[in-house]
Design an enzyme around this catalytic site. Structure first.
Site, PDB file in Angstrom:
ATOM      1  NE  ARG A 183     -29.517 -22.567 -28.212  1.00 51.65           N
ATOM      2  CZ  ARG A 183     -29.136 -23.562 -29.005  1.00 51.65           C
ATOM      3  NH1 ARG A 183     -28.249 -23.364 -29.959  1.00 51.65           N
ATOM      4  NH2 ARG A 183     -29.626 -24.780 -28.845  1.00 51.65           N
ATOM      5  CE  LYS A 216     -28.057 -21.380 -23.371  1.00 48.93           C
ATOM      6  NZ  LYS A 216     -27.758 -21.986 -22.040  1.00 48.93           N
ATOM      7  CG  HIS A 222     -26.934 -26.293 -20.115  1.00 50.49           C
ATOM      8  ND1 HIS A 222     -27.861 -26.973 -20.873  1.00 50.49           N
ATOM      9  CD2 HIS A 222     -27.446 -25.051 -19.931  1.00 50.49           C
ATOM     10  CE1 HIS A 222     -28.879 -26.176 -21.137  1.00 50.49           C
ATOM     11  NE2 HIS A 222     -28.650 -25.017 -20.574  1.00 50.49           N
ATOM     12  CB  SER A 260     -35.240 -26.153 -22.818  1.00 52.71           C
ATOM     13  OG  SER A 260     -36.316 -25.268 -22.783  1.00 52.71           O
ATOM     14  CE  LYS A 305     -30.968 -26.114 -17.377  1.00 51.55           C
ATOM     15  NZ  LYS A 305     -30.747 -24.668 -17.563  1.00 51.55           N
ATOM     16  CB  THR A 306     -35.239 -22.005 -14.417  1.00 54.32           C
ATOM     17  OG1 THR A 306     -34.225 -21.902 -15.415  1.00 54.32           O
ATOM     18  CG2 THR A 306     -35.453 -20.645 -13.792  1.00 54.32           C
ATOM     19  CG  ASP A 364     -28.845 -21.623 -18.574  1.00 52.07           C
ATOM     20  OD1 ASP A 364     -29.304 -22.763 -18.646  1.00 52.07           O
ATOM     21  OD2 ASP A 364     -28.528 -20.964 -19.576  1.00 52.07           O
ATOM     22  NE  ARG A 390     -36.039 -19.412 -22.996  1.00 55.61           N
ATOM     23  CZ  ARG A 390     -35.367 -20.369 -22.388  1.00 55.61           C
ATOM     24  NH1 ARG A 390     -34.812 -20.131 -21.215  1.00 55.61           N
ATOM     25  NH2 ARG A 390     -35.241 -21.557 -22.925  1.00 55.61           N
TER      26      ARG A 390
END
Length: 536
Positions: free
Chosen positions: A58, A200, A219, A237, A241-242, A256, A322
């Protein structure tokens, strides 16, 4: 076949173009179009592989919110929400419309942000790239075919990577721009091919809209246990989390972005956007399997041009490679993208200082403190002589996507925790036995065992000690986990070095939280860590 072209077309929005419009194409036609136009290549096992050019993440410094009657008093202006004047946006909008008029082809997708019908927002996305349209169609919630003809968007995103902004004319910083106009319900993205900007932007939009309805936007990832117990995983990140939410023994709600309403935890999205770098079939089998599926979009993944074999370990194109794939590519994903109200909240941090324990139990006040802190740590950089970890504080575990003041989200979270009697845990997936460069990464098996004990309720029966620096409760012993790892100080060879490092981290927490002191009550302020005096 049901008509996929809506009655409310682009002209109804004041958009005039002679371009051939591809309305609401499904996955296979979009892949075909992307390949035909040379936007990507098909890998050996089916996914499409694309490059995002120089933007492999981003462009946070190029994102602006238009200052107007809707945003003036409701947006948290500052580093994450930089203002753009309304007249500058109008010039940008005018030039975007002119650019649309020159395109031979455009791809338009009508989608939902949010899986719970009463709390979703209708989003129309207009793209010049076919793979961008495939990406956002994968990531958002796809309407049923019968819903498309009558679709009228609430908000519109126009994404033109080929558009170059003019900082003087458009009031921005560079040729790249992401401009959000909450009053005109319009988001303009130009000068970047990174697909995550669209995703996002929708997340930020929901983060603005939902608190007014009393809904907590988050988030986070979320999953459901066999007993119908929902767990929420906050984390920046690189904290897991994933990975940790993709548990074969639990049903995945999403990886997410979610909302917490009075009746459900619901996914904002219809897809997942996972890091691919160094992904392995052994450590993350469910996610790894998506790299062999048609319909997956792989960004900046290195591929052999002859054999079309992927090399997920090669970071020469990007460390932030990604993969975007429909959530139902994960075998145990929820069909409704929703789950019951949560029983557990897990806040993930990758502490590269090696100070925090692998798991700790938080009170509601401590949970709010750590939620507003949003701590993780980056490892040492690549510059010669840089050996120290770098602390990162991203409020609400997602500061760049939070348009309102953090206290809005913090108070919502605290209220919902108290109302639902939710158990809260802080989990360190970072380092043990020393800081980065000295210690080692927390064993994933230990993390999973501790998480399982927290989520199945058995950890609540353990004996706890009070952490001398942070004041939260840490289990003394957990079946199946080496007890030594539960006390981070004991894992360091140099105990005095641990104390010095812990004191440094405590100071970093306190310095960061100073900005929130006047916005929280005394009970939360009392959760600030204090440097412990260790016995000789």
């Amino acid at each position: 076949m049901t008509n996929r072209v809506p009655q409310h077309g682009l002209e109804a929005q004041g958009i005039r173009t002679d371009a051939e419009l591809h309305w609401n194409l499904t996955t296979a036609p979009l892949v075909e179009e992307a390949l035909k136009r040379g936007e990507g290549l098909l890998a050996k096992d089916g996914p499409i592989v694309v490059s995002t050019g120089r933007h492999t993440g981003r462009s946070a410094q190029d994102r602006f919110v238009v200052r107007n009657a809707v945003s003036e008093s409701s947006v948290w202006w500052g580093k994450s929400n930089k203002p753009m004047e309304a007249d500058a946006f109008d010039r940008l909008h005018e030039d975007f419309l002119a650019a649309l008029g020159t395109k031979a082809e455009l791809f338009v997708a009508d989608l939902f942000g949010g899986s719970q019908p009463e709390h979703r927002v209708k989003v129309r996305v207009i793209n010049e790239l076919a793979w961008h349209n495939l990406f956002i169609r994968t990531m958002l919630v796809r309407p049923e075919s019968g819903e498309l003809a009558a679709f009228v968007p609430d908000y519109t995103i126009i994404d033109l990577p080929g558009f170059k902004a003019d900082p003087q004319r458009h009031g921005c910083r560079s040729e790249t721009v992401i401009a959000v106009n909450l009053e005109k319900k319009l988001i303009l993205i130009g000068g970047t091919q990174y697909g995550g900007e669209m995703k996002k932007s929708v997340f930020s939009l929901l983060n603005f809209l939902l608190p007014e309805q009393g809904i907590m936007p988050m988030h986070c990832s979320a999953n459901i246990g066999p007993a119908g117990d929902t767990a929420i995983f906050f984390g920046l990140s690189g904290t897991g989390k994933t990975t940790l939410s993709a548990d074969p023994n639990r049903t995945l709600i999403g990886d997410d972005e979610h909302g917490w309403s009075d009746t459900a935890v619901f996914n904002f999205e219809g897809g997942c956007y996972a890091k691919m770098i160094r992904l392995s079939a052994e450590a993350e089998p469910e996610i790894y399997a998506t790299t062999k599926r048609f319909g997956t979009v792989l960004e900046n993944v290195v591929m052999d041009p002859v054999t079309r074999e992927l090399d997920l370990d090669d970071n020469s194109l990007a460390e932030n490679s990604r993969g975007a794939y429909p959530i139902d590519y994960i075998p145990n994903a929820s069909e409704q993208n929703m789950g019951p109200l949560p029983k557990n909240i897990v806040m993930l941090t990758a502490d590269a200082f090696g100070v925090l324990p692998p798991i700790a139990r938080l009170t509601p006040d401590q949970a709010m403190y750590h939620f507003l802190s949003g701590y993780t740590a980056k490892v040492a950089g690549t510059e010669i002589g840089v050996t120290e970890p770098e602390a990162t504080f991203s409020t609400c575990f997602g500061a760049p996507f939070m348009p309102r003041h953090p206290s809005v989200y913090g108070n919502l979270l605290k209220e919902r925790i108290a109302k639902g009697g939710v158990d809260c845990w802080l989990v360190n997936t970072g380092w043990t036995g020393g800081k980065y460069g000295v210690g080692s990464r927390m064993p994933i098996k230990a993390t999973r065992a501790l998480l399982n004990a927290a989520l199945d309720g058995s950890l609540k029966n353990a004996q706890f000690r009070k952490d001398p620096n942070f004041g939260f409760e840490v289990p003394v012993a957990v079946p199946g986990v080496d007890s030594g790892i539960l006390d981070p100080r004991s894992t360091w060879a140099d105990k005095q070095d641990y104390d010095r490092t812990a004191a440094k981290l405590v100071d970093l927490f306190c310095d960061n939280f100073a900005q929130f002191e006047e916005h929280v009550d005394e009970a939360v302020r009392q959760c600030r860590p204090k440097v412990a005096v260790q016995a000789a």
